[in-house]
Design an enzyme around this catalytic site. Structure first.
Site, PDB file in Angstrom:
ATOM      1  CE  LYS A   1     -22.618 -11.587  64.079  1.00  0.00           C
ATOM      2  NZ  LYS A   1     -22.468 -12.723  63.392  1.00  0.00           N
TER       3      LYS A   1
ATOM      4  CG  ASP B   1     -20.451 -10.853  60.974  1.00  0.00           C
ATOM      5  OD1 ASP B   1     -21.050 -11.943  60.809  1.00  0.00           O
ATOM      6  OD2 ASP B   1     -21.055  -9.723  60.585  1.00  0.00           O
TER       7      ASP B   1
HETATM    8  P1  NDP Z   1     -16.089  -9.112  55.263  1.00  0.00           P
HETATM    9  O1  NDP Z   1     -15.928  -7.890  55.921  1.00  0.00           O
HETATM   10  O2  NDP Z   1     -14.829  -9.905  54.953  1.00  0.00           O
HETATM   11  O3  NDP Z   1     -16.608  -8.801  53.493  1.00  0.00           O
HETATM   12  C1  NDP Z   1     -17.703  -8.074  53.533  1.00  0.00           C
HETATM   13  C2  NDP Z   1     -18.114  -7.886  52.218  1.00  0.00           C
HETATM   14  O4  NDP Z   1     -19.538  -7.254  52.145  1.00  0.00           O
HETATM   15  C3  NDP Z   1     -17.104  -6.944  51.600  1.00  0.00           C
HETATM   16  O5  NDP Z   1     -17.065  -7.217  49.989  1.00  0.00           O
HETATM   17  C4  NDP Z   1     -17.986  -5.469  51.775  1.00  0.00           C
HETATM   18  O6  NDP Z   1     -17.817  -4.504  50.785  1.00  0.00           O
HETATM   19  C5  NDP Z   1     -19.600  -6.050  51.498  1.00  0.00           C
HETATM   20  N1  NDP Z   1     -20.328  -5.321  52.408  1.00  0.00           N
HETATM   21  C6  NDP Z   1     -20.396  -5.105  53.661  1.00  0.00           C
HETATM   22  N2  NDP Z   1     -21.165  -4.271  54.307  1.00  0.00           N
HETATM   23  C7  NDP Z   1     -21.949  -3.968  53.274  1.00  0.00           C
HETATM   24  C8  NDP Z   1     -22.934  -2.841  52.748  1.00  0.00           C
HETATM   25  N3  NDP Z   1     -23.718  -2.335  53.800  1.00  0.00           N
HETATM   26  N4  NDP Z   1     -23.261  -2.728  51.633  1.00  0.00           N
HETATM   27  C9  NDP Z   1     -22.655  -3.277  50.415  1.00  0.00           C
HETATM   28  N5  NDP Z   1     -21.500  -4.195  50.539  1.00  0.00           N
HETATM   29  C10 NDP Z   1     -21.261  -4.428  51.990  1.00  0.00           C
HETATM   30  O7  NDP Z   1     -17.343  -9.818  55.930  1.00  0.00           O
HETATM   31  P2  NDP Z   1     -17.707 -11.420  55.902  1.00  0.00           P
HETATM   32  O8  NDP Z   1     -17.336 -12.074  54.327  1.00  0.00           O
HETATM   33  O9  NDP Z   1     -17.146 -12.146  56.821  1.00  0.00           O
HETATM   34  O10 NDP Z   1     -19.208 -11.480  56.126  1.00  0.00           O
HETATM   35  C11 NDP Z   1     -20.069 -11.129  55.005  1.00  0.00           C
HETATM   36  C12 NDP Z   1     -21.465 -11.753  55.359  1.00  0.00           C
HETATM   37  O11 NDP Z   1     -21.617 -13.048  55.664  1.00  0.00           O
HETATM   38  C13 NDP Z   1     -22.060 -10.912  56.303  1.00  0.00           C
HETATM   39  O12 NDP Z   1     -23.508 -10.821  56.268  1.00  0.00           O
HETATM   40  C14 NDP Z   1     -21.735 -11.830  57.744  1.00  0.00           C
HETATM   41  O13 NDP Z   1     -22.765 -11.676  58.650  1.00  0.00           O
HETATM   42  C15 NDP Z   1     -22.139 -13.349  57.099  1.00  0.00           C
HETATM   43  N6  NDP Z   1     -21.442 -14.206  57.877  1.00  0.00           N
HETATM   44  C16 NDP Z   1     -19.971 -14.259  58.049  1.00  0.00           C
HETATM   45  C17 NDP Z   1     -19.235 -15.202  58.691  1.00  0.00           C
HETATM   46  C18 NDP Z   1     -17.938 -15.297  58.841  1.00  0.00           C
HETATM   47  O14 NDP Z   1     -17.525 -16.434  59.358  1.00  0.00           O
HETATM   48  N7  NDP Z   1     -17.105 -14.530  58.673  1.00  0.00           N
HETATM   49  C19 NDP Z   1     -20.270 -16.416  59.114  1.00  0.00           C
HETATM   50  C20 NDP Z   1     -21.435 -16.354  58.742  1.00  0.00           C
HETATM   51  C21 NDP Z   1     -22.122 -15.637  58.016  1.00  0.00           C
HETATM   52  P3  NDP Z   1     -16.702  -3.187  51.453  1.00  0.00           P
HETATM   53  O15 NDP Z   1     -15.272  -3.693  51.542  1.00  0.00           O
HETATM   54  O16 NDP Z   1     -17.221  -2.127  50.635  1.00  0.00           O
HETATM   55  O17 NDP Z   1     -17.334  -2.848  52.679  1.00  0.00           O
HETATM   56  O1  2IT Z   2     -22.674 -15.187  61.584  1.00  0.00           O
HETATM   57  C1  2IT Z   2     -22.013 -16.102  61.998  1.00  0.00           C
HETATM   58  O2  2IT Z   2     -22.246 -17.193  61.936  1.00  0.00           O
HETATM   59  C2  2IT Z   2     -20.220 -15.460  62.229  1.00  0.00           C
HETATM   60  N1  2IT Z   2     -19.909 -14.264  61.929  1.00  0.00           N
HETATM   61  C3  2IT Z   2     -19.361 -16.570  62.789  1.00  0.00           C
HETATM   62  C4  2IT Z   2     -19.638 -16.831  64.058  1.00  0.00           C
HETATM   63  C5  2IT Z   2     -18.816 -17.570  65.027  1.00  0.00           C
HETATM   64  O3  2IT Z   2     -18.826 -17.532  66.177  1.00  0.00           O
HETATM   65  O4  2IT Z   2     -17.947 -18.215  64.418  1.00  0.00           O
END
Ligand code: NDP
Ligand code: 2IT
Length: 452
Positions: A126, A166
């Site tokens: 990561k 992420d």
């Molecule tokens: P995005 O940046 O697309 O969206 C993140 C969302 O969460 C936004 O609505 C953001 O609000 C909110 N957020 C982020 N940080 C905080 C915080 N500290 N407090 C409150 N709200 C927060 O990210 P993703 O949707 O990609 O990721 C969301 C979660 O999913 C994370 O935990 C990530 O690690 C996990 N994840 C993502 C994957 C992927 O493929 N993208 C795969 C697996 C897991 P704001 O806009 O106000 O910051």
């Molecule tokens: O937390 C996760 O699994 C991710 N942000 C996606 C990682 C990836 O390599 O697609």
């Protein structure tokens, strides 16, 4: 904890007393290890867990870049290469002001077991930066990404380490990062996943985490004689994972009544229809606006601003199933108590480590079905793995082909974690099931490869 796991935990805490998130991720993992360690003397003999909690390599670097006013800005960059036991390091990059070594280490640690669960040959890693993309122009984000990659490129490669997105890193950022990698190395390879469709990206990768989450939870529910159709659901966040979770829940006949961002939440009793979701996608991905604007646009919607770190009102709304899709520790013990009080039946973790350890324990104690992040959000990295395969073969699968493979991977994960739960822990303890099933494959590979 037993004496072996307790010793490992104490050592981790002593080495890095400030790394609270990393300690939390190790702690919850070790609780599951207690259930298997006596049956696996070779794991203790070869100090497999002691090795796993130490990343193979940690890279930290300076990221200087020039903002639109011509001022020099300096951020900190990270890449934690946790484990290459079963494949090249693989895992996302997070750009968020809260990013520090503890957060990247917790994410890299969990990624190892998640990637193992997908059944694909991917190690765990990561990275990211404390850079805040909010309010920055496209040109600023591009200059930041170019500077970030100017250091990162020497540590990664299609057979070494393959980053992806992420929080704060989506298609725009991956495009800028990829362009700079290509320019510096003079090579066009699958070194990043989540790329655009025109330069090697896989179809369904943007959708994959949310879709995969819903596929896995659907499987869990159906095995309990429950269904998504007609159910009321809570979703937090409004980014990539939240958006496609809502899309798939809608497609399967559920009703989603909430979304949020770091400023507040919306409650739409009528449900976030496909049309309203299209508005959210435009608002968040193109306009880069705030979820509050949803309540200005649609009648009968309540907006509640976020105040302090106490209970989040989003988790105090009566519903059948909850899908935290924002960030780590967004469900504290009070939130978990509210969900249980309101009769929640399933919590599906879209975000990584969204529940504090005590909240997870409460759900398990109260018989709430808990789909843990390592399994539940593995669909994203699984399709990243499929993108790597397509890049290596220099071909492109259709939407249907990728979606079918994603479904079958999530089904396989369900079988794997439920069998491991039944064998080593209790029926439906998917937390233990995911930790143990993910662990066993990596442990076997480490033992076979000697002391590295
Ligand atoms: P995005 O940046 O697309 O969206 C993140 C969302 O969460 C936004 O609505 C953001 O609000 C909110 N957020 C982020 N940080 C905080 C915080 N500290 N407090 C409150 N709200 C927060 O990210 P993703 O949707 O990609 O990721 C969301 C979660 O999913 C994370 O935990 C990530 O690690 C996990 N994840 C993502 C994957 C992927 O493929 N993208 C795969 C697996 C897991 P704001 O806009 O106000 O910051
Ligand atoms: O937390 C996760 O699994 C991710 N942000 C996606 C990682 C990836 O390599 O697609």
């Amino acid at each position: 904890m037993n004496t072996v796991t307790e010793k490992i935990y104490q050592h981790v805490c002593q080495l890095d007393p400030d790394q609270k998130e990393f300690q939390q991720a190790v702690y919850t993992f070790l609780l599951s290890m207690d259930k298997v360690i006596d049956e696996l003397p070779e794991v203790t003999y070869h100090k497999v867990i002691e090795r796993m909690v130490e990343p193979e390599r940690v890279v930290m670097f300076r990221v200087p870049w020039i903002d639109d006013e011509g001022r020099l800005q300096i951020n900190r960059g990270f890449r934690v290469q946790q484990s290459s036991a079963i494949g090249p390091y693989k895992g996302g990059l997070r750009f968020h002001p809260s990013v520090n070594l503890s957060i990247i280490k917790f994410l890299a640690f969990e990624q190892v077991f998640k990637n193992s669960l997908t059944g694909l040959p991917m190690g765990g890693g990561k990275g990211g930066s404390d850079f805040n993309p909010k309010g920055r122009s496209d040109a600023e984000v591009m200059r930041f990404c170019q500077s970030f990659m100017t250091e990162l490129y020497r540590h990664i490669g299609p057979d070494t380490d393959v980053p992806a997105g992420d929080i704060g890193v989506g298609g725009r950022e991956i495009g800028f990062l990829y362009g700079q990698y290509k320019r510096i190395t003079n090579s066009f390879t699958g070194v990043l996943t989540g790329k655009g469709q025109t330069f090697g990206g896989s179809l369904i990768r943007p959708e994959a985490t949310g879709y995969g989450l819903v596929y896995l939870c659907d499987e869990i529910l159906r095995n309990e004689g429950r269904k998504l159709e007609g159910a009321t659901c809570l979703v937090s966040g409004s980014g990539n994972v939240a958006q496609y979770t809502v899309e798939k829940l809608n497609a399967l006949g559920a009703k989603v009544v909430t979304l949020s961002d770091s400023s507040g939440m919306i409650y739409d009793e009528e449900g976030i229809s496909p049309e309203k979701l299209a508005y959210v996608m435009q608002l968040k991905n193109v306009k880069r606006g705030r979820i509050r604007e949803y309540a200005d646009k649609y009648k009968g919607v309540t907006y509640i601003p976020r105040t302090g770190n106490g209970a989040n009102p989003l988790w105090d709304i009566k519903a059948d199933y909850a899908f935290p899709c924002a960030t780590q520790n967004e469900i504290n013990l009070e939130d978990a108590g509210n969900l249980v009080k309101n009769g929640i039946k399933l919590v599906g973790e879209g975000a990584n480590m969204p529940c504090v350890a005590e909240a997870e324990k409460l759900f398990l104690d109260k018989g709430v079905l808990l789909a843990p992040a390592k399994a539940a959000n593995a669909g994203g990295v699984a399709v990243s793995g499929l993108e790597m395969s397509q890049n290596s073969m220099r071909l492109h699968w259709t939407r249907e082909e990728v979606d079918e493979k994603l479904r079958s991977i999530m089904k396989g994960i369900y079988t794997n974690i439920s069998e491991a739960a039944d064998k080593y822990s209790e029926h439906n303890n998917f937390v233990d099931g995911a930790n143990i099933a993910g662990f066993l494959k990596v442990a076997n590979a480490m033992i076979a490869q000697g002391y590295v």
